[in-house]
Scaffold this active site. Structure first.
Site, PDB file in Angstrom:
ATOM      1  N   HIS A 154       3.093   6.676  -7.199  1.00 55.51           N
ATOM      2  CA  HIS A 154       1.869   7.650  -7.593  1.00 55.51           C
ATOM      3  C   HIS A 154       3.066   8.451  -7.516  1.00 55.51           C
ATOM      4  O   HIS A 154       2.780   9.914  -8.343  1.00 55.51           O
ATOM      5  CB  HIS A 154       1.103   7.538  -5.968  1.00 55.51           C
ATOM      6  CG  HIS A 154      -0.177   8.454  -7.345  1.00 55.51           C
ATOM      7  ND1 HIS A 154      -1.119   8.764  -6.645  1.00 55.51           N
ATOM      8  CD2 HIS A 154      -0.354   9.415  -8.037  1.00 55.51           C
ATOM      9  CE1 HIS A 154      -1.885   9.455  -6.858  1.00 55.51           C
ATOM     10  NE2 HIS A 154      -1.588  10.504  -7.953  1.00 55.51           N
ATOM     11  N   HIS A 161       1.846   4.944  -3.104  1.00 59.79           N
ATOM     12  CA  HIS A 161       1.637   6.441  -2.911  1.00 59.79           C
ATOM     13  C   HIS A 161       3.061   6.503  -3.401  1.00 59.79           C
ATOM     14  O   HIS A 161       3.676   7.310  -3.784  1.00 59.79           O
ATOM     15  CB  HIS A 161       1.964   6.386  -1.464  1.00 59.79           C
ATOM     16  CG  HIS A 161       0.884   6.209  -0.306  1.00 59.79           C
ATOM     17  ND1 HIS A 161      -0.803   6.945  -0.808  1.00 59.79           N
ATOM     18  CD2 HIS A 161       0.149   5.954   1.125  1.00 59.79           C
ATOM     19  CE1 HIS A 161      -1.353   6.747  -0.597  1.00 59.79           C
ATOM     20  NE2 HIS A 161      -1.421   5.726   0.443  1.00 59.79           N
ATOM     21  N   HIS A 196       1.149  -1.098  -0.334  1.00 61.78           N
ATOM     22  CA  HIS A 196       0.133   0.239  -0.176  1.00 61.78           C
ATOM     23  C   HIS A 196       1.159   1.758   0.429  1.00 61.78           C
ATOM     24  O   HIS A 196       0.478   2.363  -0.613  1.00 61.78           O
ATOM     25  CB  HIS A 196      -1.036  -0.262   1.655  1.00 61.78           C
ATOM     26  CG  HIS A 196      -1.792   0.946   1.616  1.00 61.78           C
ATOM     27  ND1 HIS A 196      -2.532   1.542   1.278  1.00 61.78           N
ATOM     28  CD2 HIS A 196      -2.153   2.521   2.069  1.00 61.78           C
ATOM     29  CE1 HIS A 196      -3.887   2.261   1.508  1.00 61.78           C
ATOM     30  NE2 HIS A 196      -2.557   3.070   1.622  1.00 61.78           N
ATOM     31  N   GLU A 197       1.972   1.314   1.058  1.00 60.77           N
ATOM     32  CA  GLU A 197       2.760   2.269   1.099  1.00 60.77           C
ATOM     33  C   GLU A 197       3.730   2.289  -0.761  1.00 60.77           C
ATOM     34  O   GLU A 197       3.598   3.780  -0.566  1.00 60.77           O
ATOM     35  CB  GLU A 197       3.254   2.433   2.279  1.00 60.77           C
ATOM     36  CG  GLU A 197       3.232   2.745   3.811  1.00 60.77           C
ATOM     37  CD  GLU A 197       1.726   3.931   3.766  1.00 60.77           C
ATOM     38  OE1 GLU A 197       2.402   4.933   2.760  1.00 60.77           O
ATOM     39  OE2 GLU A 197       0.635   3.610   4.450  1.00 60.77           O
TER      40      GLU A 197
END
Length: 718
Positions: free
Chosen positions: A487, A484, A480-481
């Site tokens: 992104h 980010h 998940h991190e």
């Protein structure tokens, strides 16, 4: 050694050589430069001659330039081992925030921006991102109080904004530097994995704690204890103590919600939530509350049913189960998964060494998005460092650095720098998060400035006998991190203001949440896995020494039955998990939508937090033992609500609507479809916050997003 074609990035990485004095002096320098620019524009640009290029553009370019230093200066307080450097970082951030507040409340600047907005808001000669900047900046001045007539009310609003900045910084500093814990005997910690126990501090000889172990409230200690400690009294004691850490934050939280409410009312809003949500995808608190209320209604029956099953398990273990307590849940949830679904978390963790898990994840991102990650070590670091000292490009020796490039299909261009800081330290940020160190943007000469981004996590440290191993939920967290981080890396915007994850809060989690699905896909789990005993000859020997006589070395990659046990348990006790998220979201909305200002002034945040938790989750706390609701202060540890997710925590749930829709519509059939991965990169990730998020989603999906996949995934379709 890095491959030759990727040896020399066109931009050197930032240096982490600051001292406490230099942090403050650098901050004062660029604040002074920025203030001089503001004064110059006010002096030189006359009414009637305003244009985007002589008002907004110089400010945006100044923001770009400042961000290259300001993000790193504020970052030290989350990662530095030097308390003086952390304190200086905190002081510098306060100076930056004060200056930002002063700047955003300058009426002379607002008059120029307002005139420019009226003149060019529909000017097609401006590119779409510049028009968005004009609109956002104009609205920002109004939201910072310049719609309030000059006088006592505006002065009060300004004072509130400054105090809220101080509260946020101090609150997070208290969390980062929290160092509490409890002493226990090894017998009291029976059931806690040996890997955890071996890493705990031991009591010194001749002291009252001789023979005991110090259990901190950091996640690598806390969660395994809650999951595996057989002694219910120990779990109870640890849970309550953890809920009462950082009690200095109790008053800070209360002051923050009171001041937010006052500021919103000064601006003409009925409450803080209305003010905050206006510019998000949801637009109104009613939309949020309707969504949360509907989800609560759908989840509640499932939550009660799950509790009854868990109570049966507790009764089979203890002989009684009148109550199912908060300190019971992680333990019996884990036990149920192991006993009823053959989910052996310890055995699963053996297949997720941190090093190979990262390598596997980066391989997935390379394939999906057309990237190449090159780990920089030794002389490669020296070669690209501006100081020619490789240690200067990291803030701690444990930090890993990668240069990131486009693959051949994407043009072989440079993308940016990725940093991984993965293990706990004293004074370090205690959760898992992605921090932008330097955003990307277009330089004044038209060239691109490349980003640098960091993952800061707290996974257990390796030992000579065993590497750092991840539980499956930690694999999901890391993925998940990293989502980010990707992104942040692949974003291509004109202005730093819109770079990467700088989107509205109720969209920002969607891209990373969507990528979590790869951690539940059998083929990807297989590719991520590698049994730790195969990593090095030393670990092979360590495994042999620890194994039973005649025991065969496990398969190198995870066997099918273990993979199936993960996939098949994805939604076990899912209602309770999501009710927990609902508790956070509803508490957030409750404290930020009081019926009156006096109502928030008289609100008991601790009792409200615990009462809502019981009412929503249906899991008992100490109130079931007759202790009332003032037994803990969970809001004092809830960094999200002070650090930017105020009246926005619902976004973790609402963005799942978007993430589920994207995955099921585009990637479920083939999660490794590189063509769709690149389309996703260019359509969604690359644009950051430079366009309307609903428009971005609609373009990617080919239609407006729908909630069907989200409810279907949770088994809640009507």
């Amino acid at each position: 050694m890095a491959p030759s074609k990727f040896k020399k990035p066109p931009q050197t990485p930032p240096l982490f050589v600051h001292t406490p004095d230099s942090l403050v002096k650098d901050t004062e320098r660029f604040i002074e430069e920025s203030k001089n620019l503001q004064d110059q524009i006010v002096r030189d640009v006359k009414p009637g001659s305003v244009e985007f290029k002589n008002v907004l553009l110089p400010f945006a370019q100044d923001d770009n330039k400042m961000s290259l230093e300001s993000h790193i200066i504020g970052f030290y307080q989350a990662v530095s081992t030097d308390a003086k450097l952390r304190d200086a970082s905190t002081e510098a951030e306060k100076k930056m925030d004060d200056f930002a507040i002063e700047s955003s409340m300058r009426e002379d600047i607002f008059k120029l921006v307002d005139e420019t907005f009226k003149k060019q808001k529909n000017d097609e000669s401006l590119d779409a991102e510049s028009r968005r900047l004009l609109e956002k900046d104009h609205k920002g001045y109004i939201r910072m109080g310049l719609g309030i007539p000059a006088g006592p009310d505006r002065d009060r609003f300004k004072a509130i904004k400054k105090r809220l900045s101080e509260l946020s910084i101090t609150f997070q500093k208290n969390l980062n530097e929290e160092s509490g814990g409890l002493w226990f005997t090894p017998q009291e910690l029976d059931g806690v994995p040996q890997d955890v126990l071996s890493g705990l501090k031991q009591g010194e000889k001749g002291t009252e704690n001789e023979g005991k172990l110090f259990l901190t409230f950091k996640y690598p200690d806390l969660f395994p204890t809650q999951k595996y400690c057989k002694n219910a009294e120990v779990r109870h004691k640890v849970f309550i103590a953890s809920e009462n850490k950082c009690n200095d934050n109790i008053e800070l939280f209360k002051e923050a919600i009171v001041l937010r409410d006052e500021a919103a009312r000064l601006l003409g809003y009925p409450d803080h939530a209305t003010f905050r949500i206006e510019d998000k995808m949801a637009k109104t608190p009613k939309t949020v509350n309707d969504f949360l209320g509907d989800l609560r209604k759908r989840l509640a029956p499932g939550g009660l049913k799950e509790i009854e099953e868990l109570k049966k398990l507790k009764k089979s273990e203890t002989g009684k189960a009148d109550n199912y307590f908060l300190w019971d849940h992680r333990f019996y949830d884990t036990l149920m998964l192991e006993r009823d679904y053959q989910l052996d978390q310890q055995k699963i963790a053996e297949y997720f060494p941190l090093s190979t898990s990262i390598e596997g994840m980066l391989n997935i991102f390379e394939h999906l998005f057309g990237l190449v990650f090159v780990k920089l070590e030794g002389e490669d670091r020296d070669a690209i460092s501006e100081s020619k000292r490789g240690e200067d490009i990291v803030w701690h020796p444990d930090v890993q650095v990668f240069s990131v490039w486009d693959d051949e299909g994407e043009g072989n261009g440079f993308v940016g720098y990725l940093y991984l800081d993965l293990h706990p330290r004293d004074g370090k940020y205690g959760h898992a998060a992605n921090f932008n160190l330097q955003p990307g943007f277009i330089n004044e000469n038209g060239t691109r400035r490349y980003p640098a981004t960091a993952l800061v996590c707290n996974f257990s440290k390796p030992t000579p006998k065993k590497p750092s191993l991840l539980k499956h939920d930690e694999v999901v967290t890391l993925f998940h991190e990293l989502g980010h981080g990707i992104h942040d890396l692949v974003s291509k915007t004109i202005y730093s203001r819109f770079h990467g994850t700088s989107t509205v809060r109720d969209f920002v989690e969607a891209p990373s949440q969507m990528l979590e699905n790869w951690c539940w896909t059998p083929s990807q789990l297989k590719s991520l896995s590698k049994h730790w005993s195969y990593l090095t000859p030393e670990y092979t020997q360590a495994w042999k020494e620890a194994s039973k006589e005649g025991e065969s070395q496990p398969p190198e990659t995870m066997p099918e039955e273990l993979i199936n046990s993960i996939v098949n348990t994805r939604h076990i006790n899912d209602a309770l998990f999501n009710l927990r998220q609902l508790h956070f979201g509803i508490f957030d909305m409750t404290v930020h939508t009081p019926s009156s200002h006096s109502a928030v002034e008289s609100l008991d945040a601790s009792s409200t937090y615990n009462r809502l938790r019981h009412e929503i989750s249906k899991i008992d706390g100490p109130e079931a033992l007759g202790e009332g609701y003032d037994w803990g202060h969970g809001q004092a540890t809830f960094g999200h609500l002070i650090g930017g997710y105020d009246a926005g925590y619902y976004g973790y749930l609402s963005s799942q609507v978007y993430s589920a829709d994207m995955f099921y519509s585009v990637f479920r059939k083939d999660p490794m479809d590189g063509k769709e991965g690149r389309r996703y990169r260019h359509t969604v990730l690359e644009r950051g916050g430079s366009r309307d998020e609903m428009g971005i989603l609609t373009e990617f999906l080919g239609r407006e997003p729908k909630a069907e996949a989200f409810y279907r995934e949770l088994g809640l379709s009507e």
